[in-house]
Design a protein around this motif. Structure first.
Motif, mmCIF file in Angstrom:
data_model
loop_
_atom_site.group_PDB
_atom_site.id
_atom_site.type_symbol
_atom_site.label_atom_id
_atom_site.label_comp_id
_atom_site.label_asym_id
_atom_site.label_seq_id
_atom_site.Cartn_x
_atom_site.Cartn_y
_atom_site.Cartn_z
ATOM 1 N N PRO A 400 73.475 74.400 60.568
ATOM 2 C CA PRO A 400 74.389 75.351 61.212
ATOM 3 C C PRO A 400 75.313 76.009 60.181
ATOM 4 N N VAL A 401 74.746 76.861 59.343
ATOM 5 C CA VAL A 401 75.505 77.540 58.299
ATOM 6 C C VAL A 401 75.462 79.041 58.554
ATOM 7 N N SER A 402 76.435 79.729 58.004
ATOM 8 C CA SER A 402 76.498 81.182 58.165
ATOM 9 C C SER A 402 75.778 81.875 57.012
ATOM 10 N N ALA A 403 75.429 83.120 57.237
ATOM 11 C CA ALA A 403 74.776 83.905 56.194
ATOM 12 C C ALA A 403 75.691 84.057 54.985
ATOM 13 N N GLU A 404 76.986 84.185 55.232
ATOM 14 C CA GLU A 404 77.935 84.357 54.131
ATOM 15 C C GLU A 404 77.949 83.126 53.227
ATOM 16 N N GLN A 405 77.940 81.934 53.836
ATOM 17 C CA GLN A 405 77.965 80.703 53.047
ATOM 18 C C GLN A 405 76.731 80.580 52.159
ATOM 19 N N VAL A 406 75.569 80.860 52.734
ATOM 20 C CA VAL A 406 74.335 80.750 51.959
ATOM 21 C C VAL A 406 74.285 81.819 50.872
ATOM 22 N N ALA A 407 74.771 83.026 51.190
ATOM 23 C CA ALA A 407 74.746 84.114 50.206
ATOM 24 C C ALA A 407 75.614 83.785 48.989
ATOM 25 N N ILE A 408 76.774 83.164 49.224
ATOM 26 C CA ILE A 408 77.658 82.811 48.111
ATOM 27 C C ILE A 408 76.987 81.780 47.203
ATOM 28 N N SER A 409 76.408 80.742 47.804
ATOM 29 C CA SER A 409 75.752 79.717 46.983
ATOM 30 C C SER A 409 74.526 80.284 46.267
ATOM 31 N N LEU A 410 73.790 81.176 46.926
ATOM 32 C CA LEU A 410 72.634 81.796 46.282
ATOM 33 C C LEU A 410 73.072 82.630 45.079
ATOM 34 N N GLY A 411 74.164 83.383 45.248
ATOM 35 C CA GLY A 411 74.673 84.175 44.136
ATOM 36 C C GLY A 411 75.085 83.310 42.961
ATOM 37 N N LEU A 412 75.725 82.164 43.255
ATOM 38 C CA LEU A 412 76.123 81.250 42.176
ATOM 39 C C LEU A 412 74.903 80.656 41.476
ATOM 40 N N PHE A 413 73.888 80.321 42.254
ATOM 41 C CA PHE A 413 72.658 79.809 41.652
ATOM 42 C C PHE A 413 72.059 80.831 40.698
ATOM 43 N N ILE A 414 72.003 82.075 41.114
ATOM 44 C CA ILE A 414 71.403 83.118 40.286
ATOM 45 C C ILE A 414 72.152 83.246 38.963
ATOM 46 N N VAL A 415 73.485 83.232 39.019
ATOM 47 C CA VAL A 415 74.286 83.362 37.802
ATOM 48 C C VAL A 415 74.090 82.159 36.883
ATOM 49 N N VAL A 416 74.244 80.945 37.446
ATOM 50 C CA VAL A 416 74.145 79.723 36.629
ATOM 51 C C VAL A 416 72.742 79.553 36.073
ATOM 52 N N TYR A 417 71.734 79.736 36.914
ATOM 53 C CA TYR A 417 70.352 79.593 36.447
ATOM 54 C C TYR A 417 70.049 80.638 35.387
ATOM 55 N N GLY A 418 70.557 81.848 35.585
ATOM 56 C CA GLY A 418 70.321 82.891 34.598
ATOM 57 C C GLY A 418 70.838 82.508 33.223
ATOM 58 N N ILE A 419 72.001 81.856 33.183
ATOM 59 C CA ILE A 419 72.577 81.443 31.896
ATOM 60 C C ILE A 419 71.851 80.223 31.325
ATOM 61 N N VAL A 420 71.733 79.174 32.138
ATOM 62 C CA VAL A 420 71.181 77.904 31.658
ATOM 63 C C VAL A 420 69.718 78.047 31.252
ATOM 64 N N PHE A 421 68.921 78.631 32.136
ATOM 65 C CA PHE A 421 67.490 78.645 31.873
ATOM 66 C C PHE A 421 67.086 79.739 30.898
ATOM 67 N N THR A 422 67.849 80.810 30.833
ATOM 68 C CA THR A 422 67.586 81.789 29.782
ATOM 69 C C THR A 422 67.811 81.160 28.413
ATOM 70 N N THR A 423 68.889 80.393 28.294
ATOM 71 C CA THR A 423 69.161 79.694 27.034
ATOM 72 C C THR A 423 68.078 78.666 26.735
ATOM 73 N N GLY A 424 67.686 77.893 27.765
ATOM 74 C CA GLY A 424 66.666 76.871 27.563
ATOM 75 C C GLY A 424 65.324 77.454 27.149
ATOM 76 N N VAL A 425 64.912 78.522 27.827
ATOM 77 C CA VAL A 425 63.625 79.142 27.490
ATOM 78 C C VAL A 425 63.685 79.780 26.104
ATOM 79 N N TYR A 426 64.821 80.390 25.770
ATOM 80 C CA TYR A 426 64.970 80.968 24.432
ATOM 81 C C TYR A 426 64.808 79.884 23.362
ATOM 82 N N TYR A 427 65.404 78.721 23.604
ATOM 83 C CA TYR A 427 65.314 77.632 22.636
ATOM 84 C C TYR A 427 63.885 77.118 22.523
#
Length: 466
Positions: A400-427
């Motif tokens: 029972p979650v709202s679209a806003e709640q899921v959208a915020i967490s999805l946005g955070l995932f995109i940002v964090v994954y973009g930083i962490v995994f871009t660095t990891g793949v580059y290495y």
């Protein structure tokens, strides 16, 4: 609603995003762990230093990949509680034990021997170290067993009973060895081996393009091409068996894969086209008459059901399934061609001298990852609108979650994954470009330090110039 998407669509997008990152690293480490065991075994058997150097080189890459896989897997599991709590409540009595078996048998095995594998080359005997490497490889395969068993049960459920709206186990043997499990397990493990083979082959090709006399590059390239030549045809055969199994238990998914809206006897094979869900037809279809029935039923006039045999609310996203399946098949065909080409060049004695082939092998380096994602999208999107096929709809499994709640967490995932995994793949790419170093000091990676984490298995700084 956020941009026209409700909480269910956003939650599905979030899970798809996180699992797309996660699946790549375990698939790579499954194949790489077995490759490391082979390399170390050859080193102990032959005493050739090239196998030792290759083992230590790929061990660094394994350490980083394993760490990235663990991080992405932990994050993904929390979504069962945050976004899919109803699913956990309804199916937890079956899926919970299956996933816990994976932790108890596979993860503990990997964790117990990983430190010895990464840092124990000079601290334990050669035999014990090789045993540890083999146990890590076995652990990755056991992990595949339980994860694929759980996911396959969601595709072809059996051995259960429903009490008060919840699933309970009636037969664990039937649950674990559900109808699609053997095919999906073999198909996934072979996909992992092919993915690793083409990464190893690409690295070998890269260094052969720089210097064709590189012994380490020649050795890894030869081993990778043998794997491609042997495993790619087997994978196509297993894929055919898997398709027949899917036709039996999930015929609507096959109809979407093939782009058939109408039921046909002697159905054509649609090579390309645009499945129009609203119009209920595949437009601009390029077809080969009757070949679809021959492939799926092994009969020229075999009947293939079209999507119109089911209510529209039970149709998956046809365009995604249709094109994802074709991407997977196209890459599998390309892998087969590379394997056959390598056999021809090996026969002619030109495997290490043909620059065009080396460039093709280098270009195919990421192909296995793309094929795995395409296959996973075919499997998971094709199951919709069910999370447990035919029994539990995806929307009914949502928290029972709202679209806003899921959208915020999805946005955070995109940002964090973009930083962490871009660095990891580059290495990882940096390590691959450096290549195996001959004459590596005794003790292997990590010897000068006290090991604290899998990422310390590589002793090359991120900012070291190449």
């Amino acid at each position: 609603m956020i941009f026209g998407m409700d909480a269910a669509i956003l939650a599905r997008a979030q899970f798809a995003f996180t699992i797309s990152f996660h699946i790549l690293f375990p698939a790579f480490t499954i194949g790489l762990a077995s490759y490391l065991a082979v390399l170390e075994g050859l080193w102990l058997k032959t005493g050739r230093t090239v196998y030792r150097d290759l083992f230590r080189f790929w061990l660094k890459i394994f350490a980083v990949s394993f760490g990235l896989g663990v991080v992405s897997g932990v994050v993904m599991s929390y979504q069962f509680g945050t976004n899919w709590s109803r699913f956990s409540d309804i199916a937890g009595n079956i899926l919970g034990p299956l996933l816990s078996y994976e932790v108890i048998t596979a993860f503990f095995l990997e964790a117990g021997f990983l430190g010895i594998m990464l840092f124990g080359e000079k601290r334990v005997g050669k035999g014990i170290h090789f045993f540890a490497t083999c146990m890590v490889a076995v652990g990755t395969l056991i992990s595949s067993f339980w994860i694929l068993s759980a996911n396959s049960w969601m595709q072809t459920p059996q051995g259960y009973e429903i009490i008060d709206g919840r699933f309970f186990a009636r037969s664990w043997i039937e649950i674990v060895f559900n109808p699609s499990f053997p095919y999906r397990l073999v198909h996934m493990v072979l996909a992992a081996y092919l993915t690793t083979a083409f990464v190893v082959g690409a690295v070998g090709a890269y260094h052969l393009l720089r210097y064709k006399g590189n012994e380490a590059a020649r050795t890894m390239f030869s081993m990778a091409m043998w794997m491609a030549a042997i495993v790619a045809p087997i994978q196509i055969f297993v894929g055919d068996l898997h398709g027949l199994n899917t036709l039996k238990y999930q015929p609507a998914k096959v109809a979407a894969m093939e782009g058939h809206f109408e039921t046909h006897k002697g159905a054509p094979l649609i090579l390309f086209g645009w499945p129009d869900r609203e119009a209920g037809e595949t437009k601009y279809a390029v077809e080969i008459p009757k070949l679809g029935s021959l492939i799926l039923t092994h009969e020229w006039d075999g009947q293939i059901k079209g999507l119109k045999e089911w209510p529209r609310d039970e149709w998956p996203n046809v365009a995604v399934v249709f094109w994802a399946f074709r991407i997977m098949v196209a890459i599998g065909t390309a892998m087969l061609c590379i394997g056959l080409w390598s056999l021809f060049l090996r026969y002619r004695g030109r495997l290490y001298e043909t620059t065009l082939f080396h460039k093709a092998a280098l270009a195919m380096g990421p192909a296995g990852f793309v094929a795995i994602l395409a296959g996973w999208f075919t499997t998971e999107v094709g199951r919709q609108p069910y999370v447990i096929y035919g029994l539990l709809r995806t929307r009914d499994a949502l928290s029972p979650v709202s679209a806003e709640q899921v959208a915020i967490s999805l946005g955070l995932f995109i940002v964090v994954y973009g930083i962490v995994f871009t660095t990891g793949v580059y290495y990882l790419l940096k390590l691959m470009r450096l290549g195996p170093l001959t004459g590596t000091p005794e003790g292997g990676p990590g010897e000068p330090r006290q090991p604290k984490r899998p990422l310390s298995g590589s002793d090359i700084p991120l900012d070291q110039p190449e």
